[in-house]
Design a protein around this motif. Structure first.
Motif, PDB file in Angstrom:
ATOM      1  N   ALA A   1      81.449 -90.529 -88.694  1.00  0.00           N
ATOM      2  CA  ALA A   1      81.716 -89.197 -88.153  1.00  0.00           C
ATOM      3  C   ALA A   1      81.886 -89.206 -86.641  1.00  0.00           C
ATOM      4  CB  ALA A   1      80.588 -88.240 -88.545  1.00  0.00           C
ATOM      5  N   GLU A   2      81.421 -90.271 -85.995  1.00  0.00           N
ATOM      6  CA  GLU A   2      81.493 -90.353 -84.537  1.00  0.00           C
ATOM      7  C   GLU A   2      82.798 -90.988 -84.055  1.00  0.00           C
ATOM      8  OE1 GLU A   2      77.972 -92.329 -83.211  1.00  0.00           O
ATOM      9  OE2 GLU A   2      76.650 -90.948 -84.284  1.00  0.00           O
ATOM     10  N   LEU A   3      83.670 -91.396 -84.978  1.00  0.00           N
ATOM     11  CA  LEU A   3      84.938 -92.013 -84.574  1.00  0.00           C
ATOM     12  C   LEU A   3      85.922 -90.999 -84.002  1.00  0.00           C
ATOM     13  CD1 LEU A   3      85.717 -94.547 -87.454  1.00  0.00           C
ATOM     14  CD2 LEU A   3      85.399 -95.106 -85.037  1.00  0.00           C
ATOM     15  N   ALA A   4      85.919 -89.781 -84.529  1.00  0.00           N
ATOM     16  CA  ALA A   4      86.970 -88.811 -84.204  1.00  0.00           C
ATOM     17  C   ALA A   4      87.077 -88.542 -82.711  1.00  0.00           C
ATOM     18  CB  ALA A   4      86.742 -87.510 -84.970  1.00  0.00           C
ATOM     19  N   ARG A   5      85.957 -88.298 -82.058  1.00  0.00           N
ATOM     20  CA  ARG A   5      86.012 -87.905 -80.646  1.00  0.00           C
ATOM     21  C   ARG A   5      86.610 -88.990 -79.746  1.00  0.00           C
ATOM     22  NH1 ARG A   5      83.220 -89.230 -76.501  1.00  0.00           N
ATOM     23  NH2 ARG A   5      81.637 -90.260 -77.784  1.00  0.00           N
ATOM     24  N   PRO A   6      86.100 -90.236 -79.767  1.00  0.00           N
ATOM     25  CA  PRO A   6      86.704 -91.234 -78.876  1.00  0.00           C
ATOM     26  C   PRO A   6      88.152 -91.561 -79.218  1.00  0.00           C
ATOM     27  CG  PRO A   6      85.073 -92.258 -80.300  1.00  0.00           C
ATOM     28  CD  PRO A   6      84.915 -90.784 -80.452  1.00  0.00           C
ATOM     29  N   VAL A   7      88.504 -91.536 -80.504  1.00  0.00           N
ATOM     30  CA  VAL A   7      89.894 -91.794 -80.881  1.00  0.00           C
ATOM     31  C   VAL A   7      90.802 -90.700 -80.347  1.00  0.00           C
ATOM     32  CG1 VAL A   7      91.520 -92.000 -82.808  1.00  0.00           C
ATOM     33  CG2 VAL A   7      89.301 -93.147 -82.922  1.00  0.00           C
ATOM     34  N   ALA A   8      90.403 -89.438 -80.536  1.00  0.00           N
ATOM     35  CA  ALA A   8      91.212 -88.320 -80.052  1.00  0.00           C
ATOM     36  C   ALA A   8      91.329 -88.349 -78.535  1.00  0.00           C
ATOM     37  CB  ALA A   8      90.609 -86.994 -80.513  1.00  0.00           C
ATOM     38  N   GLU A   9      90.246 -88.672 -77.852  1.00  0.00           N
ATOM     39  CA  GLU A   9      90.289 -88.746 -76.390  1.00  0.00           C
ATOM     40  C   GLU A   9      91.216 -89.852 -75.914  1.00  0.00           C
ATOM     41  OE1 GLU A   9      86.234 -89.137 -75.208  1.00  0.00           O
ATOM     42  OE2 GLU A   9      85.799 -86.987 -75.442  1.00  0.00           O
ATOM     43  N   TRP A  10      91.163 -91.001 -76.597  1.00  0.00           N
ATOM     44  CA  TRP A  10      92.051 -92.104 -76.223  1.00  0.00           C
ATOM     45  C   TRP A  10      93.502 -91.723 -76.466  1.00  0.00           C
ATOM     46  CZ3 TRP A  10      95.726 -95.148 -78.501  1.00  0.00           C
ATOM     47  CH2 TRP A  10      96.099 -96.315 -77.839  1.00  0.00           C
ATOM     48  N   LEU A  11      93.790 -91.117 -77.621  1.00  0.00           N
ATOM     49  CA  LEU A  11      95.162 -90.719 -77.928  1.00  0.00           C
ATOM     50  C   LEU A  11      95.667 -89.688 -76.921  1.00  0.00           C
ATOM     51  CD1 LEU A  11      95.028 -90.484 -81.818  1.00  0.00           C
ATOM     52  CD2 LEU A  11      96.431 -92.066 -80.488  1.00  0.00           C
ATOM     53  N   GLU A  12      94.846 -88.723 -76.586  1.00  0.00           N
ATOM     54  CA  GLU A  12      95.257 -87.718 -75.600  1.00  0.00           C
ATOM     55  C   GLU A  12      95.610 -88.391 -74.271  1.00  0.00           C
ATOM     56  OE1 GLU A  12      93.598 -83.636 -73.448  1.00  0.00           O
ATOM     57  OE2 GLU A  12      92.223 -84.958 -74.512  1.00  0.00           O
ATOM     58  N   GLN A  13      94.758 -89.301 -73.835  1.00  0.00           N
ATOM     59  CA  GLN A  13      94.998 -89.997 -72.568  1.00  0.00           C
ATOM     60  C   GLN A  13      96.289 -90.805 -72.609  1.00  0.00           C
ATOM     61  OE1 GLN A  13      91.703 -92.391 -70.787  1.00  0.00           O
ATOM     62  NE2 GLN A  13      93.130 -94.105 -71.000  1.00  0.00           N
ATOM     63  N   GLU A  14      96.507 -91.537 -73.696  1.00  0.00           N
ATOM     64  CA  GLU A  14      97.671 -92.417 -73.761  1.00  0.00           C
ATOM     65  C   GLU A  14      98.973 -91.644 -73.991  1.00  0.00           C
ATOM     66  OE1 GLU A  14      97.747 -95.463 -72.846  1.00  0.00           O
ATOM     67  OE2 GLU A  14      95.582 -95.507 -72.531  1.00  0.00           O
ATOM     68  N   VAL A  15      98.919 -90.552 -74.763  1.00  0.00           N
ATOM     69  CA  VAL A  15     100.111 -89.707 -74.900  1.00  0.00           C
ATOM     70  C   VAL A  15     100.488 -89.140 -73.539  1.00  0.00           C
ATOM     71  CG1 VAL A  15     100.990 -87.535 -75.837  1.00  0.00           C
ATOM     72  CG2 VAL A  15      99.784 -89.137 -77.327  1.00  0.00           C
ATOM     73  N   ASN A  16      99.508 -88.631 -72.806  1.00  0.00           N
ATOM     74  CA  ASN A  16      99.801 -88.075 -71.488  1.00  0.00           C
ATOM     75  C   ASN A  16     100.275 -89.135 -70.503  1.00  0.00           C
ATOM     76  OD1 ASN A  16      99.376 -85.310 -71.901  1.00  0.00           O
ATOM     77  ND2 ASN A  16      97.158 -85.534 -71.713  1.00  0.00           N
ATOM     78  N   ARG A  17      99.764 -90.356 -70.639  1.00  0.00           N
ATOM     79  CA  ARG A  17     100.237 -91.444 -69.775  1.00  0.00           C
ATOM     80  C   ARG A  17     101.718 -91.732 -70.041  1.00  0.00           C
ATOM     81  NH1 ARG A  17      97.008 -95.292 -67.610  1.00  0.00           N
ATOM     82  NH2 ARG A  17      95.469 -95.057 -69.292  1.00  0.00           N
TER      83      ARG A  17
END
Length: 234
Positions: A11-27
């Motif tokens: 259940a703790e995977l969602a937050r770091p994955v979403a944060e990483w994806l947000e960062q890399e999409v914006n990059r």
């Protein structure tokens, strides 16, 4: 070089994955003005997609969505990767419909559908998200598949190891060309193959997920249990 992010529970995977994806999409949007993002199906990424849908900083009008694989089912079928991604993410963000490129694996002529899809793919995806099966497969590249030897075609019709068997999948060159590769895995049933994928001898015909070895791997503690030095990092 592999980067690991290990959490205690699935259940703790969602937050770091979403944060990483947000960062890399914006990059990608900052550096190139567009982002070509390929997504995986299955249960593991669903919560991360829901979390990503809440990321207000992404300009979804400049994002193109692709898929790594799809089963030969209708888009509203419970086994459809597209259906899961649509419900968890795409229906929740302001992305133009013509920027979502569904794999039409249910078409009678899957080879023609695959050839059409590979013409849609960019030269290099900005981000590709993948999973790993307990048999070591990723996308619908299964151990021993002839698709693993493919160097010219980017998308192929294949047969999976379990029903629904008829599928479409990207091929190794698509993974190799991607600018960023991210893999999600959870559960003790994945632990042996995660260890082989990341620490075993390089043999992608036996462990196709090794094609993503250079990426960032998000694991729960159970999936990381057989790695040499698994530790919680997030």
């Amino acid at each position: 070089m592999t980067e690991l992010v290990v959490v205690a529970r699935p259940a703790e995977l969602a937050r770091p994955v979403a944060e990483w994806l947000e960062q890399e999409v914006n990059r990608a949007l900052t550096e190139r003005g567009r982002c070509a993002l390929a997504l995986a199906g299955g249960r593991t990424p669903e919560a991360a997609y829901r979390a990503l849908a809440s990321a207000s900083s992404i300009d979804w009008k400049r994002v193109e969505i692709f898929f790594g694989d799809e089963r030969a089912v209708a888009p509203d079928h419970p086994d459809s990767n597209y259906r899961m991604v649509h419900l968890a993410l795409l229906s929740r963000v302001a992305i133009p419909a013509d920027q979502v490129h569904r794999m039409e694996a249910e078409r009678p002529d899957r080879d023609a559908a695959a050839r059409e899809y590979e013409r849609l793919l960019p030269r290099a995806l900005d981000i590709i998200l993948l999973g790993i099966g307990s048999d070591g497969h990723t996308a619908s590249l299964f151990p021993g598949s002839a698709a693993l030897d493919q160097r010219q075609r980017l998308v192929l019709p294949v047969l999976g190891a379990k029903p629904p068997a008829e599928r479409m999948t990207i091929t190794p060159p698509v993974i190799e060309a991607a600018r960023k590769v991210v893999v999600l895995a959870s559960g003790e049933d994945k632990a042996a193959m995660v260890a082989r994928a990341l620490e075993g001898p390089l043999a992608p015909r036996a462990v196709p997920a090794q094609l993503a070895r250079r990426g960032i791997w998000f694991l729960d503690q159970a999936a990381a249990a057989r790695l040499t030095a698994p530790r919680i990092t997030a």
